[in-house]
Design a protein around this motif. Structure first.
Motif, PDB file in Angstrom:
ATOM      1  N   ARG A  27       0.830  -1.210   0.000  1.00 37.99           N
ATOM      2  CA  ARG A  27       0.000   0.000   0.000  1.00 37.99           C
ATOM      3  C   ARG A  27       0.865   1.262   0.000  1.00 37.99           C
ATOM      4  O   ARG A  27       0.531   2.238  -0.670  1.00 37.99           O
ATOM      5  CB  ARG A  27      -0.920   0.028   1.218  1.00 37.99           C
ATOM      6  N   LEU A  28       1.958   1.252   0.772  1.00 37.32           N
ATOM      7  CA  LEU A  28       2.877   2.395   0.762  1.00 37.32           C
ATOM      8  C   LEU A  28       3.458   2.574  -0.636  1.00 37.32           C
ATOM      9  O   LEU A  28       3.545   3.701  -1.139  1.00 37.32           O
ATOM     10  CB  LEU A  28       3.993   2.198   1.797  1.00 37.32           C
ATOM     11  N   ASP A  29       3.841   1.461  -1.267  1.00 36.85           N
ATOM     12  CA  ASP A  29       4.349   1.535  -2.642  1.00 36.85           C
ATOM     13  C   ASP A  29       3.300   2.133  -3.574  1.00 36.85           C
ATOM     14  O   ASP A  29       3.587   3.047  -4.345  1.00 36.85           O
ATOM     15  CB  ASP A  29       4.733   0.137  -3.159  1.00 36.85           C
ATOM     16  N   ALA A  30       2.068   1.621  -3.493  1.00 34.43           N
ATOM     17  CA  ALA A  30       0.997   2.086  -4.375  1.00 34.43           C
ATOM     18  C   ALA A  30       0.688   3.561  -4.170  1.00 34.43           C
ATOM     19  O   ALA A  30       0.330   4.265  -5.117  1.00 34.43           O
ATOM     20  CB  ALA A  30      -0.267   1.242  -4.165  1.00 34.43           C
ATOM     21  N   ALA A  31       0.833   4.032  -2.935  1.00 31.54           N
ATOM     22  CA  ALA A  31       0.548   5.436  -2.625  1.00 31.54           C
ATOM     23  C   ALA A  31       1.759   6.335  -2.867  1.00 31.54           C
ATOM     24  O   ALA A  31       1.668   7.549  -2.696  1.00 31.54           O
ATOM     25  CB  ALA A  31       0.093   5.555  -1.166  1.00 31.54           C
TER      26      ALA A  31
END
Length: 161
Positions: A119-123
């Motif tokens: 999720r951190l990567d996607a954001a």
């Protein structure tokens, strides 16, 4: 130059003087909440609830500063992360200072750690991975957060509680 041997000797002295295997039970029953500052309530809610998956549990007025919002997120096990905003009060940017917050470590299980890393990567949130169980990143206001894939009471596989 820092005298590392002297620092380790002092650490050993403190350990010997104060760290007891037969220690008494804590006088505390746990952390009710840790309160950080927020410059933007909605941005903070989006980050902690939508990216990290910590549900917002309450939004109230801060009793200590008129117009300020006090809001809370569920960190599991009865632990809360709280925030204040201070509209109209220039508190300045986040700074790590002596006596201030260095980082907040939040325990998650390994599958959740992996999901939140994704999720951190996607954001597009940059992070630093350490020891294959820690992710360090900054929240919207710069506070350093650690997601730790170790159970509560453990640090990198060693019992600390």
């Amino acid at each position: 130059m820092v005298d590392l041997a002297a620092i380790e000797a002092e650490r050993a002295r403190i350990r010997e003087a104060y760290l007891h295997a037969d220690r008494a039970a804590s006088a505390a029953s746990g952390v009710h909440h840790v309160a950080l500052l927020s410059s933007d309530v909605e941005a903070t809610v989006r980050f902690y609830q939508e990216i990290l998956g910590f549900p917002l549990t309450e939004v109230i007025e801060n009793r200590d500063y008129q117009g300020s919002t006090h809001f809370f997120f569920d960190l599991g096990n009865g632990n809360l992360l709280a925030f204040f905003d201070f509209p109209g009060l220039d508190v300045g940017p986040y700074a790590e200072v002596l006596g201030g917050l260095h980082h907040l470590a939040i325990s998650v299980d390994r599958p959740t750690w992996e999901r939140l890393r994704d999720r951190l990567d996607a954001a597009g949130v940059p992070y630093q991975a350490e020891s294959e169980s820690s992710l360090y990143f900054r929240d919207p206001d710069g506070a350093r957060i650690e997601l730790l894939a170790d159970p509560l009471g453990e640090m990198y596989g060693t019992k600390i509680l």
